[in-house]
Enzyme design. Structure first.
Site, PDB file in Angstrom:
ATOM      1  N   ASN A  11      12.981 -68.505  -7.236  1.00 46.44           N
ATOM      2  CA  ASN A  11      12.258 -67.438  -7.952  1.00 46.44           C
ATOM      3  C   ASN A  11      12.552 -66.077  -7.304  1.00 46.44           C
ATOM      4  OD1 ASN A  11      10.655 -66.173  -9.815  1.00 46.44           O
ATOM      5  ND2 ASN A  11       8.719 -66.816  -8.940  1.00 46.44           N
ATOM      6  N   GLU A  37      17.554 -69.740  -9.893  1.00 45.41           N
ATOM      7  CA  GLU A  37      16.798 -68.507 -10.138  1.00 45.41           C
ATOM      8  C   GLU A  37      16.985 -67.510  -8.986  1.00 45.41           C
ATOM      9  OE1 GLU A  37      12.744 -67.197 -12.489  1.00 45.41           O
ATOM     10  OE2 GLU A  37      12.805 -69.202 -11.643  1.00 45.41           O
ATOM     11  N   ASP A 150      16.294 -77.121 -11.516  1.00 45.38           N
ATOM     12  CA  ASP A 150      15.080 -76.911 -12.286  1.00 45.38           C
ATOM     13  C   ASP A 150      15.445 -77.200 -13.740  1.00 45.38           C
ATOM     14  OD1 ASP A 150      12.930 -76.003 -13.684  1.00 45.38           O
ATOM     15  OD2 ASP A 150      12.955 -73.965 -12.878  1.00 45.38           O
ATOM     16  N   ASN A 152      13.186 -77.719 -16.107  1.00 47.26           N
ATOM     17  CA  ASN A 152      12.155 -77.128 -16.963  1.00 47.26           C
ATOM     18  C   ASN A 152      11.614 -78.095 -18.020  1.00 47.26           C
ATOM     19  OD1 ASN A 152      11.124 -74.435 -16.421  1.00 47.26           O
ATOM     20  ND2 ASN A 152      13.253 -73.761 -16.492  1.00 47.26           N
ATOM     21  N   HIS A 250       7.933 -72.814  -6.850  1.00 49.56           N
ATOM     22  CA  HIS A 250       8.438 -74.195  -6.783  1.00 49.56           C
ATOM     23  C   HIS A 250       8.437 -74.661  -5.327  1.00 49.56           C
ATOM     24  CE1 HIS A 250      10.514 -74.462 -10.843  1.00 49.56           C
ATOM     25  NE2 HIS A 250      10.249 -73.166 -10.769  1.00 49.56           N
TER      26      HIS A 250
END
Length: 258
Positions: A11, A37, A150, A152, A250
Site C-alpha cells: 500500500n 501496490e 493480492d 482481491n 495488509h
C-alpha cells in the site's frame, strides 16, 4: 534445503519503508519477496527500494502516477524476467512481474480491486477473463510456479469475517468466487495456505479495512495468496501471517517450501 517466499501488499512502498518493512525483510532473510501496490514510478525508487540489503529487484510500474505496481526481490539474480503478461489494458497498470530461477518461476501479481466503482468492477472482470487463459498456459508449460499476490478475492465463506453481508460486494461476488474456484478445481493450481490450513478462519486473514475498528476487531479478509503448481505446492511445510508490526493495511504472508 528450504525456500522462504513472502508476499506483501505494501500500500505504497515509501509508506511501508517508513514503517520498517525493509528492516523486517532483512531480519526475515527470505529467498524471494513479492510486493504489490508500490504506488511509485521508476523515478521514485531509491537505492533502498531497488536493491535492499543486496537483493535483486525487478518491477512493473503503472503508467498512472501513484497507482498500483508490483515487484519481485530475490537473493539470486534471475535467469529471465518478464514484465507484464501480454495484456494491453492491464500491463499499463503495472500488475505482473515474473522471474525465472532454474525450473522455478516466481510471479508477483496485483489483481484489480472492483470496490471503488462499477467501472472498476467491470475492469476486474475483464482482467479475470484475460488472466485465466494465461494461468492455463503457465500450468500447461510443465514449469513450477509460485504466484504470490493480492488477488482481491476471498474464495470461500471461511476467508472473511462478515461473509453474509458481503455477498453482493466486490471481492466476494459469486462470479469472482467461481473464477477462483475454477483455478483450483479445473486448472489444477493449488491454494498453498489452504492446503496447509484447510479449516483456519480468523488467523488466516491478510487484509483489514481502514474503516471502523476492522483491525482491532479482526474483521478481516483473506485476499493474499500463494497459488502454486502441484509439484512445488506439495513441498510447502509452513505458513505464517505476520501481524506484530503493521506495514500497510495488509499483513505479509510467508511460506516455507522444502
Amino acid at each position: 534445503m528450504t525456500t522462504k517466499v513472502i508476499s506483501a501488499n505494501l500500500n505504497g512502498i515509501r509508506s511501508a519503508a517508513k514503517k520498517g518493512f525493509f528492516d523486517w525483510m532483512r531480519q526475515e532473510a527470505p529467498d524471494f519477496v513479492c510486493v504489490q501496490e508500490l504506488k511509485a514510478q521508476e523515478a521514485d525508487m531509491t537505492e533502498e527500494f531497488l536493491r535492499p540489503h543486496g537483493y535483486h529487484g525487478h518491477f512493473h510500474y503503472a503508467e498512472k502516477k501513484g497507482y498500483s505496481g508490483a515487484g519481485v526481490y530475490s537473493k539470486k539474480k534471475p535467469d529471465n524476467v518478464f514484465i507484464g503478461f501480454g495484456s494491453e489494458e492491464f500491463d499499463a497498470e503495472g500488475r505482473y512481474v515474473r522471474c525465472d530461477f532454474g525450473d522455478l518461476s516466481i510471479i508477483s501479481v496485483y489483481c484489480p480491486s472492483g470496490s471503488s466503482s462499477e467501472e472498476r468492477q467491470q475492469a476486474k472482470f475483464r482482467f479475470m477473463d484475460e488472466f485465466q487463459p494465461h494461468l492455463a498456459e503457465l500450468i500447461a508449460s510443465g514449469r513450477e510456479f509460485i504466484i504470490c499476490g493480492d488477488w482481491n478475492i476471498a474464495h470461500k465463506e471461511i476467508d472473511l469475517k462478515n461473509w453474509k453481508s458481503n455477498q453482493k460486494n466486490s471481492g466476494f461476488l459469486p462470479e469472482e468466487r467461481a473464477w477462483m474456484g475454477a483455478l483450483f478445481e479445473d486448472l489444477g493450481w493449488v491454494d498453498v495456505y489452504r492446503q496447509l490450513h484447510p479449516e483456519t478462519t480468523g488467523e488466516a486473514y491478510t487484509w483489514w479495512s481502514n474503516r471502523g475498528q476492522a483491525w482491532a476487531n479482526n474483521v478481516g479478509w483473506r485476499i493474499d495468496y500463494h497459488v502454486a503448481t502441484p509439484g512445488i505446492a506439495s513441498k510447502a511445510k509452513s505458513a505464517a501471517i505476520y501481524k506484530e508490526q503493521r506495514f500497510s493495511d495488509h499483513a505479509p504472508l510467508t511460506l516455507i517450501y522444502k
